[in-house]
Design a protein around this motif. Structure first.
Motif, PDB file in Angstrom:
ATOM      1  N   GLN A   6      -9.563 -31.532  18.816  1.00 43.16           N
ATOM      2  CA  GLN A   6     -10.946 -31.142  19.064  1.00 43.16           C
ATOM      3  C   GLN A   6     -11.003 -30.391  20.389  1.00 43.16           C
ATOM      4  O   GLN A   6     -10.618 -30.923  21.418  1.00 43.16           O
ATOM      5  N   ARG A   7     -11.425 -29.139  20.353  1.00 42.23           N
ATOM      6  CA  ARG A   7     -11.508 -28.310  21.558  1.00 42.23           C
ATOM      7  C   ARG A   7     -12.867 -27.631  21.609  1.00 42.23           C
ATOM      8  O   ARG A   7     -13.520 -27.451  20.589  1.00 42.23           O
ATOM      9  N   ILE A   8     -13.260 -27.203  22.791  1.00 38.96           N
ATOM     10  CA  ILE A   8     -14.549 -26.537  22.988  1.00 38.96           C
ATOM     11  C   ILE A   8     -14.447 -25.036  22.751  1.00 38.96           C
ATOM     12  O   ILE A   8     -15.117 -24.495  21.902  1.00 38.96           O
ATOM     13  N   GLY A   9     -13.602 -24.330  23.501  1.00 36.76           N
ATOM     14  CA  GLY A   9     -13.521 -22.879  23.417  1.00 36.76           C
ATOM     15  C   GLY A   9     -12.545 -22.415  22.356  1.00 36.76           C
ATOM     16  O   GLY A   9     -11.515 -23.031  22.135  1.00 36.76           O
ATOM     17  N   GLY A  10     -12.900 -21.320  21.693  1.00 36.76           N
ATOM     18  CA  GLY A  10     -12.001 -20.767  20.697  1.00 36.76           C
ATOM     19  C   GLY A  10     -12.705 -19.763  19.805  1.00 36.76           C
ATOM     20  O   GLY A  10     -13.799 -19.297  20.120  1.00 36.76           O
ATOM     21  N   ILE A  11     -12.067 -19.445  18.688  1.00 36.44           N
ATOM     22  CA  ILE A  11     -12.630 -18.479  17.748  1.00 36.44           C
ATOM     23  C   ILE A  11     -12.668 -19.068  16.343  1.00 36.44           C
ATOM     24  O   ILE A  11     -11.883 -19.945  16.007  1.00 36.44           O
ATOM     25  N   HIS A  12     -13.593 -18.555  15.544  1.00 40.35           N
ATOM     26  CA  HIS A  12     -13.681 -18.943  14.136  1.00 40.35           C
ATOM     27  C   HIS A  12     -13.146 -17.807  13.287  1.00 40.35           C
ATOM     28  O   HIS A  12     -13.534 -16.654  13.469  1.00 40.35           O
ATOM     29  N   ILE A  13     -12.228 -18.134  12.388  1.00 34.57           N
ATOM     30  CA  ILE A  13     -11.688 -17.173  11.427  1.00 34.57           C
ATOM     31  C   ILE A  13     -11.849 -17.794  10.052  1.00 34.57           C
ATOM     32  O   ILE A  13     -11.327 -18.888   9.807  1.00 34.57           O
ATOM     33  N   VAL A  14     -12.550 -17.094   9.191  1.00 29.94           N
ATOM     34  CA  VAL A  14     -12.906 -17.602   7.871  1.00 29.94           C
ATOM     35  C   VAL A  14     -13.631 -18.918   8.092  1.00 29.94           C
ATOM     36  O   VAL A  14     -14.690 -18.931   8.693  1.00 29.94           O
TER      37      VAL A  14
END
Length: 57
Positions: A6-14
């Motif tokens: 579980q992380r806060i920052g990142g990107i969504h792909i699909v």
């Protein structure tokens, strides 16, 4: 999706989320690196899940 933490920052792909730490690791990983197949397999899971949900609707 990659590290399964579980992380806060990142990107969504699909339908998947890739945290900032994993995205940085993916970008700097060479195709000849031993970790490369792991990243490819984790990404395949995301695309497979996203495509199967699309056809279920």
């Amino acid at each position: 999706m990659i590290c399964e933490q579980q992380r806060i920052g990142g990107i969504h792909i699909v339908t998947a989320f890739i945290c900032d730490e994993c995205s940085k690791e993916i970008v700097k990983t060479s195709v000849s690196d031993q970790k490369y197949p792991f990243f490819v397999n984790q990404m395949k899971k995301a695309f497979y899940m996203g495509n199967s949900r699309q056809y279920m609707n």
